[in-house]
Design an enzyme around this catalytic site. Structure first.
Site, PDB file in Angstrom:
ATOM      1  N   ASP A 247       4.698   1.512 -13.281  1.00 11.89           N
ATOM      2  CA  ASP A 247       5.559   2.584 -13.778  1.00 11.89           C
ATOM      3  C   ASP A 247       5.646   3.647 -12.688  1.00 11.89           C
ATOM      4  O   ASP A 247       5.240   3.397 -11.555  1.00 11.89           O
ATOM      5  CB  ASP A 247       5.066   3.130 -15.130  1.00 11.89           C
ATOM      6  CG  ASP A 247       3.734   3.848 -15.020  1.00 11.89           C
ATOM      7  OD1 ASP A 247       3.234   4.034 -13.881  1.00 11.89           O
ATOM      8  OD2 ASP A 247       3.180   4.240 -16.059  1.00 11.89           O
TER       9      ASP A 247
ATOM     10  N   MET B  25       0.786  -1.222   0.000  1.00 11.17           N
ATOM     11  CA  MET B  25       0.000   0.000   0.000  1.00 11.17           C
ATOM     12  C   MET B  25       0.825   1.283   0.000  1.00 11.17           C
ATOM     13  O   MET B  25       0.280   2.366   0.168  1.00 11.17           O
ATOM     14  CB  MET B  25      -0.965  -0.013   1.195  1.00 11.17           C
ATOM     15  CG  MET B  25      -1.929  -1.186   1.185  1.00 11.17           C
ATOM     16  SD  MET B  25      -2.878  -1.375  -0.365  1.00 11.17           S
ATOM     17  CE  MET B  25      -4.094  -0.077  -0.149  1.00 11.17           C
TER      18      MET B  25
ATOM     19  N   ASN C 140       1.784  -5.130 -10.284  1.00 14.64           N
ATOM     20  CA  ASN C 140       0.890  -4.797  -9.177  1.00 14.64           C
ATOM     21  C   ASN C 140      -0.487  -5.363  -9.473  1.00 14.64           C
ATOM     22  O   ASN C 140      -0.884  -5.470 -10.630  1.00 14.64           O
ATOM     23  CB  ASN C 140       0.807  -3.265  -9.054  1.00 14.64           C
ATOM     24  CG  ASN C 140      -0.103  -2.817  -7.927  1.00 14.64           C
ATOM     25  OD1 ASN C 140      -0.029  -3.342  -6.812  1.00 14.64           O
ATOM     26  ND2 ASN C 140      -0.959  -1.838  -8.194  1.00 14.64           N
ATOM     27  N   THR C 141      -1.197  -5.702  -8.410  1.00 16.95           N
ATOM     28  CA  THR C 141      -2.605  -6.042  -8.583  1.00 16.95           C
ATOM     29  C   THR C 141      -3.436  -4.978  -7.884  1.00 16.95           C
ATOM     30  O   THR C 141      -3.086  -4.508  -6.799  1.00 16.95           O
ATOM     31  CB  THR C 141      -2.921  -7.462  -8.076  1.00 16.95           C
ATOM     32  OG1 THR C 141      -4.305  -7.700  -8.266  1.00 16.95           O
ATOM     33  CG2 THR C 141      -2.558  -7.682  -6.630  1.00 16.95           C
ATOM     34  N   HIS C 142      -4.530  -4.567  -8.553  1.00 17.42           N
ATOM     35  CA  HIS C 142      -5.328  -3.436  -8.071  1.00 17.42           C
ATOM     36  C   HIS C 142      -6.817  -3.786  -8.149  1.00 17.42           C
ATOM     37  O   HIS C 142      -7.277  -4.292  -9.181  1.00 17.42           O
ATOM     38  CB  HIS C 142      -5.021  -2.202  -8.918  1.00 17.42           C
ATOM     39  CG  HIS C 142      -5.741  -0.983  -8.440  1.00 17.42           C
ATOM     40  ND1 HIS C 142      -5.324  -0.267  -7.334  1.00 17.42           N
ATOM     41  CD2 HIS C 142      -6.863  -0.365  -8.891  1.00 17.42           C
ATOM     42  CE1 HIS C 142      -6.154   0.748  -7.134  1.00 17.42           C
ATOM     43  NE2 HIS C 142      -7.096   0.704  -8.051  1.00 17.42           N
TER      44      HIS C 142
END
Ligand code: GAR
Length: 197
Positions: free
Chosen positions: A140, A89, A106-108
């Site tokens: 990024d 986070m 990343n996973t969102h």
């Protein structure tokens, strides 16, 4: 075999999904270490699977950049093929992203570019979205702006609470993340190509 270093801040259910997948000899990736920015509950999963972990607390450093340098040093000790932010986070300083890109994903819990940031599920509900979803993307230097690897849509149900919706998203998210890592390991997803988009 693709070696994974997973970064977490919370309960670590996505980490656990990767640890369970790693236990299958047919899965082409292995979690080799877990890092955190807090005494995260999810570190217990690493311990259970006998995977080494480390914590780099931001409060121990004078600046975000100095914290990032130490986090990067800890990551580099393991020379992972891929870094997976799974519920991590904290925004990574640019130097960390530059050093790891494009080997960092990343996973969102939303369909980016909709609802970036730390409260994606709450924001989707507040906006009255009828659908939201999950995105796995290359990191990024922006906040949740990197090129998308894969997305899956999830319906918002009438009366959904943030917790209910997030738990439904996470069921799909775990499956999508495990599959995305498999696709990267098997060369079906080329991170350099994805990052150049
Ligand atoms: C996941 O839904 C992940 O997408 C989200 O935190 C949750 C962590 O769950 N990440 C973000 O919101 C990042 N902006 P977990 O600790 O059970 O894996």
């Amino acid at each position: 075999m693709l070696s994974l270093l997973v970064l977490i801040s919370g309960g670590g259910s996505n980490l656990r999904a990767l640890l369970e997948a790693s236990s299958d000899p047919g899965y082409p990736a292995r979690v080799i270490a877990v890092g955190s920015d807090t005494e995260a509950d999810g570190l217990a999963h690493a311990e259970e699977f006998q995977i080494p972990s480390f914590t780099v607390l931001p409060t121990a450093f004078e600046s975000r950049a100095a914290w990032g340098d130490e986090l990067l040093a800890q990551i580099d000790r393991w020379s992972p093929d891929l870094v997976v932010c799974a519920g991590f986070m904290r925004i990574l300083p640019p130097a960390v992203v530059t050093a790891l890109a494009p080997r960092i994903i990343n996973t969102h819990p939303a369909l980016l570019p909709a609802f970036p940031g730390a409260h994606a599920v709450r924001d989707a509900l507040a906006a009255g979205a009828r659908t939201t979803g999950v995105t796995v993307h290359v990191i990024d230097e922006g906040v949740d702006t990197g090129p998308v690897i894969v997305q899956r849509e999830i319906a918002v149900l009438p009366g959904d609470t943030e917790h209910e919706l997030h738990e439904r998203i996470k069921v799909v998210e775990r499956e999508l993340l495990v599959q995305a890592v498999r696709d990267i390991a098997e060369g079906l997803v080329d991170l350099k190509e994805t990052a150049a988009r």
